[in-house]
Write an enzyme that holds these catalytic residues in place. Structure first.
Site, PDB file in Angstrom:
ATOM      1  N   GLU A 175       0.835  -1.206   0.000  1.00  0.00           N
ATOM      2  CA  GLU A 175       0.000   0.000   0.000  1.00  0.00           C
ATOM      3  C   GLU A 175       0.865   1.249   0.000  1.00  0.00           C
ATOM      4  O   GLU A 175       1.945   1.282   0.593  1.00  0.00           O
ATOM      5  CB  GLU A 175      -0.882   0.040   1.247  1.00  0.00           C
ATOM      6  CG  GLU A 175      -1.852  -1.105   1.365  1.00  0.00           C
ATOM      7  CD  GLU A 175      -2.585  -1.100   2.704  1.00  0.00           C
ATOM      8  OE1 GLU A 175      -3.344  -2.044   2.947  1.00  0.00           O
ATOM      9  OE2 GLU A 175      -2.400  -0.163   3.495  1.00  0.00           O
ATOM     10  N   CYS A 210       2.964   8.450   2.133  1.00  0.00           N
ATOM     11  CA  CYS A 210       3.313   7.443   3.135  1.00  0.00           C
ATOM     12  C   CYS A 210       3.718   6.182   2.392  1.00  0.00           C
ATOM     13  O   CYS A 210       2.909   5.599   1.657  1.00  0.00           O
ATOM     14  CB  CYS A 210       2.119   7.175   4.049  1.00  0.00           C
ATOM     15  SG  CYS A 210       2.463   5.965   5.351  1.00  0.00           S
ATOM     16  N   CYS A 234       4.507  -7.431   8.054  1.00  0.00           N
ATOM     17  CA  CYS A 234       5.297  -6.958   9.193  1.00  0.00           C
ATOM     18  C   CYS A 234       5.315  -8.037  10.260  1.00  0.00           C
ATOM     19  O   CYS A 234       4.318  -8.720  10.479  1.00  0.00           O
ATOM     20  CB  CYS A 234       4.665  -5.680   9.756  1.00  0.00           C
ATOM     21  SG  CYS A 234       5.586  -4.927  11.116  1.00  0.00           S
ATOM     22  N   CYS A 240       2.283  -5.589  16.452  1.00  0.00           N
ATOM     23  CA  CYS A 240       1.467  -4.690  17.282  1.00  0.00           C
ATOM     24  C   CYS A 240       0.015  -5.161  17.262  1.00  0.00           C
ATOM     25  O   CYS A 240      -0.565  -5.404  16.197  1.00  0.00           O
ATOM     26  CB  CYS A 240       1.581  -3.254  16.786  1.00  0.00           C
ATOM     27  SG  CYS A 240       3.257  -2.596  16.882  1.00  0.00           S
ATOM     28  N   CYS A 294      -2.761  -3.206  15.045  1.00  0.00           N
ATOM     29  CA  CYS A 294      -2.401  -2.779  13.697  1.00  0.00           C
ATOM     30  C   CYS A 294      -2.750  -3.845  12.666  1.00  0.00           C
ATOM     31  O   CYS A 294      -2.506  -5.032  12.877  1.00  0.00           O
ATOM     32  CB  CYS A 294      -0.907  -2.461  13.647  1.00  0.00           C
ATOM     33  SG  CYS A 294      -0.327  -1.886  12.039  1.00  0.00           S
ATOM     34  N   CYS A 346      -2.748   1.796   7.833  1.00  0.00           N
ATOM     35  CA  CYS A 346      -1.775   0.845   7.297  1.00  0.00           C
ATOM     36  C   CYS A 346      -2.300  -0.582   7.322  1.00  0.00           C
ATOM     37  O   CYS A 346      -2.735  -1.073   8.347  1.00  0.00           O
ATOM     38  CB  CYS A 346      -0.476   0.907   8.088  1.00  0.00           C
ATOM     39  SG  CYS A 346       0.386   2.468   7.951  1.00  0.00           S
TER      40      CYS A 346
END
Length: 356
Positions: free
Chosen positions: A99, A112, A119, A123, A126, A344
């Protein structure tokens, strides 16, 4: 799956920074000024093929074709918010998706960018971490996001004026690619983005905060903190178990002492989790030893796969007032693109779900 970048026989043409292009033309028996011409075609004229580089001799264009490839970013989806935010979902050559978000502000346009496919930081609030980490992006795949977005803005005579490295992934776990990306972005013969108009955000990869402090850059640093103590931060951010809160704070103090620059601490407010008055007071105690600090309060985004609720508006302002009373500068992030799932990882997560 390995987090190594996508490997091909040929590097991407955007992988090389200015110094590397200077070395390449020399090694290939070309005059040094050719590096400037190549940079001009890539970042000023922004062509997407070697054949368009008309002031280069055919022999040089053939060398470029033989040794490099352009990055393929295929547009899977593009969404435009009512506030002007544009979110792209791009497919890479290996069919992974990333993205990129372009945001319009009264002071200019910011982008961004994403540094990894997925990832592994984990977290709990997220969407980026859903599905884990697939691989790192190569420098050219990060650069290509900016070039692609700038081509869009070229149609209206606008330009990218600032960059935030806050998309999917942990930039400091793909450190060398991120640094090479920065070297391309800030070079005066390239896109020439001012260093102070670039922000890199990390979840707290402590060794690379020290390394970044020693880079002698003017690029802004943001730390995703999200809790005022070890216990709560470890629950919200598993990375805290690798790099404990106390070590993170020491690294931040080193960065401030070494660079004389401010750190922005990003704090996502989650209802009845980390948003109470006692959390604000504890955070103020931690940050009072770092006068060059700023807190960016972020009302948590709704993620269907997560179970966090938004902090009430009045409680957000109370949290801010407690910090400001302790002489800690604090602002509340203005939301953008909420109507197009601009947080995100949200689009990528939907794309992964539809593919499966």
């Amino acid at each position: 799956m390995s987090n190594k970048p996508y490997l091909k026989e040929k590097p991407f043409v955007y992988d090389l920074n200015w110094d590397e292009w200077q070395s390449w033309v020399k090694e290939n028996g070309e005059s040094s000024f050719r590096a400037g011409q190549i940079f001009d075609w890539l970042y000023i004229k922004r062509v997407f093929s070697f054949d368009e580089m008309s002031n280069l001799p055919k022999t040089l264009r053939d060398k470029l074709k033989d040794q490099f490839e352009f990055v393929t970013l295929s547009e899977i989806a593009k969404y435009q918010s009512q506030d002007g935010t544009v979110k792209f979902l791009f497919e890479l050559e290996d069919k992974n998706a990333i993205e990129t978000v372009v945001m319009k502000h009264n002071y200019g346009n910011s982008i961004c960018v994403t540094t990894q496919v997925g990832c592994r930081v984990g977290c709990t609030f997220c969407a980026s971490t859903l599905g884990g980490l697939k691989r790192d992006l190569r420098p050219g795949e990060i650069v290509a996001q900016v070039v692609k977005a700038q081509k869009l803005l070229d149609e209206t005579g606008e330009r990218i004026s600032s960059i935030v490295i806050m998309g999917i992934g942990e930039p400091f776990e793909n450190y060398e690619s991120t640094m090479n990306f920065l070297r391309v972005m800030i070079h005066p013969k390239g896109l020439n983005i001012g260093q102070r108009h670039i922000t890199v955000s990390t979840s707290g990869i402590v060794p690379n905060i020290y390394k970044f402090a020693d880079e002698n850059l003017q690029v802004n640093l943001a730390i995703s903190i999200h809790a005022p103590n070890d216990t709560l931060r470890s629950k919200l951010m598993p990375v805290n178990r690798r790099f404990p809160f106390v070590d993170l704070i020491e690294a931040c103090k080193y960065y401030i002492a070494k660079t004389g620059r401010r750190i922005t601490f990003e704090y996502a407010l989650m209802g009845e989790v980390n948003d109470q008055a006692e959390h604000a007071e504890e955070l103020a105690q931690v940050l009072k030893e770092m006068p060059l600090s700023h807190v960016n309060l972020i009302p948590v985004n709704f993620v269907a796969e997560r179970d966090f609720k938004r902090t009430p508006r009045d409680d957000i302002f109370t949290f801010q007032r407690i910090l400001e009373k302790a002489k800690i500068n604090a602002t509340i992030r203005r939301e953008q693109g909420s109507d197009i799932a601009a947080a995100c990882g949200q689009l990528r997560a939907k794309h992964m779900e539809s593919k499966s």
